[in-house]
Enzyme design. Structure first.
Site, PDB file in Angstrom:
ATOM      1  N   GLY A 143       7.535  -7.026  -3.637  1.00  0.00           N
ATOM      2  CA  GLY A 143       7.622  -6.600  -5.213  1.00  0.00           C
ATOM      3  C   GLY A 143       5.944  -5.421  -4.219  1.00  0.00           C
ATOM      4  CD  GLN A 149       1.723  -2.962  -3.012  1.00  0.00           C
ATOM      5  OE1 GLN A 149       1.569  -3.517  -3.456  1.00  0.00           O
ATOM      6  NE2 GLN A 149       0.953  -3.391  -1.713  1.00  0.00           N
ATOM      7  CB  CYS A 185      -0.107  -8.166   0.344  1.00  0.00           C
ATOM      8  SG  CYS A 185      -0.289  -6.808  -0.560  1.00  0.00           S
TER       9      CYS A 185
HETATM   10  C1  QAP Z   1       4.236 -10.204  -3.260  1.00  0.00           C
HETATM   11  O1  QAP Z   1       4.768  -9.099  -0.699  1.00  0.00           O
HETATM   12  C2  QAP Z   1       4.521 -11.630  -2.766  1.00  0.00           C
HETATM   13  O2  QAP Z   1       2.957  -8.900   6.050  1.00  0.00           O
HETATM   14  C3  QAP Z   1       4.796  -9.154  -2.065  1.00  0.00           C
HETATM   15  O3  QAP Z   1       4.304  -7.583   7.797  1.00  0.00           O
HETATM   16  C4  QAP Z   1       4.185 -11.901  -1.398  1.00  0.00           C
HETATM   17  O4  QAP Z   1       6.722  -8.010  -0.439  1.00  0.00           O
HETATM   18  C5  QAP Z   1       5.048 -11.874  -3.670  1.00  0.00           C
HETATM   19  C6  QAP Z   1       5.752  -7.807   3.832  1.00  0.00           C
HETATM   20  C7  QAP Z   1       4.092 -13.533  -1.455  1.00  0.00           C
HETATM   21  C8  QAP Z   1       5.278 -13.451  -3.476  1.00  0.00           C
HETATM   22  C9  QAP Z   1       5.451 -14.004  -2.286  1.00  0.00           C
HETATM   23  C10 QAP Z   1       4.473  -8.107   3.987  1.00  0.00           C
HETATM   24  C11 QAP Z   1       6.436  -7.367   4.613  1.00  0.00           C
HETATM   25  C12 QAP Z   1       5.897  -8.126   2.199  1.00  0.00           C
HETATM   26  C13 QAP Z   1       3.833  -8.001   5.195  1.00  0.00           C
HETATM   27  C14 QAP Z   1       5.411  -8.326  -0.275  1.00  0.00           C
HETATM   28  C15 QAP Z   1       5.451  -7.292   6.822  1.00  0.00           C
HETATM   29  C16 QAP Z   1       5.949  -6.520   6.033  1.00  0.00           C
HETATM   30  C17 QAP Z   1       5.109  -8.533   1.125  1.00  0.00           C
HETATM   31 CO    CO Z   2       0.651  -6.688  -2.859  1.00  0.00          CO
END
Ligand code: QAP
Ligand code: CO
Length: 165
Positions: free
Chosen positions: A46, A51, A96
């Site tokens: 997402g 961002q 995130c």
């Molecule tokens: C938000 O989060 C979300 O730390 C989207 O090293 C999270 O795409 C929605 C990501 C959990 C629902 C549940 C994070 C990628 C991606 C990291 C993400 C990283 C590489 C996070």
């Molecule tokens: Co986020």
């Protein structure tokens, strides 16, 4: 199309409420496309427009993590608004792209109804449960200047913030 830079905390863009859009026109579609490409490139599920430094109420979601991430599977939401939320709650270890490397449990509503304008400028409503519901709440928070660590214990939040100072 273009891959944009994903802003990290404490960039001030992440703490500001974003502006609604008027119409999903070609200009907005181009931003949606770049957001999708940026999200795929950084392996996210997402992404909210602020961002990537865009002050508009736009979100892209694609829950199909690593598996074949088809661009047809992406959901594009302009001016998303939570119309209904369940009393039942759900906890998930969230991360995130703006806070890479950190994950903490966050309590969210289990089921929500969200109204929005889609990629084709058509009004839609979506009933979401589980991961989609969590992701929508996380991304709509972004549009209101809220990051997931605003929902966790203050000592944990301060520890994470220190890592980005
Ligand atoms: C938000 O989060 C979300 O730390 C989207 O090293 C999270 O795409 C929605 C990501 C959990 C629902 C549940 C994070 C990628 C991606 C990291 C993400 C990283 C590489 C996070
Ligand atoms: Co986020």
């Amino acid at each position: 199309m273009a891959i944009m830079e994903v802003l990290k905390i404490p960039n001030s863009f992440l703490y500001k409420k974003t502006k609604p859009i008027d119409t999903v026109d070609l200009k907005i579609r181009k931003i949606f496309d770049d957001m999708r490409e940026t999200m795929f490139d950084s392996c996210g599920i997402g992404l909210a427009a602020n961002q990537v430094g865009v002050d508009k109420r736009l979100i892209v979601i694609n829950l199909n993590g690593d598996e074949d991430r088809k661009e047809q599977d992406a959901i594009y939401l302009a001016n998303p608004k939570i119309e209904k939320k369940s009393d039942e709650m759900i906890t998930y270890s969230e991360g995130c792209l703006s806070i890479p490397g950190f994950y903490e449990d966050v309590l969210r509503h289990e089921k929500i109804t969200v109204s929005y304008i889609d990629y084709n400028n058509v009004r839609q409503k979506i009933n979401a449960t589980g991961l989609l519901s969590i992701c929508l709440q996380h991304e709509i928070d972004h549009l209101n200047g809220i990051v997931f660590i605003d929902h966790i214990r203050e000592d944990k939040k301060e520890f994470i913030e220190k890592s980005f100072a």
